[in-house]
Design an enzyme around this catalytic site. Structure first.
Site, PDB file in Angstrom:
ATOM      1  N   ASP A  93      -5.503   7.543  -5.458  1.00 14.50           N
ATOM      2  CA  ASP A  93      -6.912   7.627  -5.834  1.00 14.50           C
ATOM      3  C   ASP A  93      -7.694   8.016  -4.580  1.00 14.50           C
ATOM      4  OD1 ASP A  93      -7.225   5.326  -4.323  1.00 14.50           O
ATOM      5  OD2 ASP A  93      -8.109   4.117  -5.919  1.00 14.50           O
ATOM      6  N   CYS A 151      -3.460   3.682  -3.041  1.00 18.07           N
ATOM      7  CA  CYS A 151      -4.886   3.433  -3.286  1.00 18.07           C
ATOM      8  C   CYS A 151      -5.423   2.737  -2.038  1.00 18.07           C
ATOM      9  CB  CYS A 151      -5.108   2.633  -4.576  1.00 18.07           C
ATOM     10  SG  CYS A 151      -4.387   0.989  -4.600  1.00 18.07           S
ATOM     11  N   THR A 178      -5.790  -0.428  -1.152  1.00 15.06           N
ATOM     12  CA  THR A 178      -4.905  -1.497  -0.684  1.00 15.06           C
ATOM     13  C   THR A 178      -3.454  -1.310  -1.118  1.00 15.06           C
ATOM     14  OG1 THR A 178      -5.364  -2.708  -2.705  1.00 15.06           O
ATOM     15  CG2 THR A 178      -6.758  -3.222  -0.785  1.00 15.06           C
ATOM     16  N   HIS A 236      23.221  -7.490  -6.531  1.00 12.92           N
ATOM     17  CA  HIS A 236      21.824  -7.129  -6.805  1.00 12.92           C
ATOM     18  C   HIS A 236      21.677  -6.381  -8.132  1.00 12.92           C
ATOM     19  CE1 HIS A 236      20.706  -8.690  -2.952  1.00 12.92           C
ATOM     20  NE2 HIS A 236      21.700  -7.997  -2.413  1.00 12.92           N
TER      21      HIS A 236
HETATM   22  C1  RB5 Z   1     -11.106   1.932  -5.056  1.00 14.62           C
HETATM   23  O1  RB5 Z   1     -12.340   1.722  -4.503  1.00 14.62           O
HETATM   24  C2  RB5 Z   1     -10.189   0.761  -4.777  1.00 14.62           C
HETATM   25  O2  RB5 Z   1     -10.520  -0.300  -5.606  1.00 14.62           O
HETATM   26  C3  RB5 Z   1      -8.749   1.161  -4.993  1.00 14.62           C
HETATM   27  O3  RB5 Z   1      -8.441   2.206  -4.137  1.00 14.62           O
HETATM   28  C4  RB5 Z   1      -7.684   0.119  -4.748  1.00 14.62           C
HETATM   29  O4  RB5 Z   1      -7.783  -0.463  -3.502  1.00 14.62           O
HETATM   30  C5  RB5 Z   1      -7.459  -0.845  -5.808  1.00 14.62           C
HETATM   31  O5  RB5 Z   1      -6.537  -1.689  -5.748  1.00 14.62           O
END
Ligand code: RB5
Length: 153
Positions: A7, A64, A66, A132
């Site tokens: 994203d 994304c 995080t 595993h």
């Molecule tokens: C987008 O602003 C942010 O929420 C997304 O990149 C991510 O960190 C969500 O887990």
């Protein structure tokens, strides 16, 4: 094939990782985004569906801000074992022990150099199998149970 998607929070890291993959002559398919704001579940869904088209050959990379939103979304999809990684040991052992088929990275939490090291070791480590495999079978069994439970709800 490597299927990659991010994203807006992961866009810069995605572009950096693509450059490094190109330097290593590794082919990838980019599911976006192009830098503008998108919803991470849409990208997770697209990347994971492409990974599952050829699960023996394909691996997914989701980024994304995080890495957490991507990992939550990806792990809802049957057959996906997505690992959120921020350290080298985890990136290596999630391939050895969990046979993870998607790696999730945080574009706003990781330095680019570290992110590349994580992706590189993850791509170049094979599943150990043996004991595993039985544990992966148990994950698959949970997925099957969930499908039946949902159908009967
Ligand atoms: C987008 O602003 C942010 O929420 C997304 O990149 C991510 O960190 C969500 O887990």
């Amino acid at each position: 094939m490597i299927v990659i998607g991010a994203d807006h929070g992961g866009y810069d890291l995605k572009e950096f990782l693509k450059q490094n993959l190109e330097k290593k002559n590794m082919t990838y398919y980019d599911c976006g985004c192009n830098g503008s704001s998108v919803d991470y579940p849409d990208i997770a869904d697209e990347v994971c569906r492409k990974v599952l088209k050829n699960p023996d050959a394909n691996k997914g990379v989701l980024i994304c801000g995080t890495g957490i939103g991507m990992s939550i979304a990806a792990n809802k999809i049957k057959g996906i074992r997505a690992a959120l990684c921020a350290d080298y040991f985890s990136a290596k052992y999630t391939r050895l022990h969990n046979d993870s088929n998607v790696i999730c990275l945080g574009g706003r939490t990781l330095g680019m150099g570290l992110a590349w090291e994580l992706l590189d070791v993850w791509l170049n480590t094979a599943f150990m199998g043996e004991r595993h495999s039985l544990r992966i079978d148990k994950i698959t069994a949970i997925e099957k149970k969930e499908t039946v439970d949902c159908a009967n709800a």
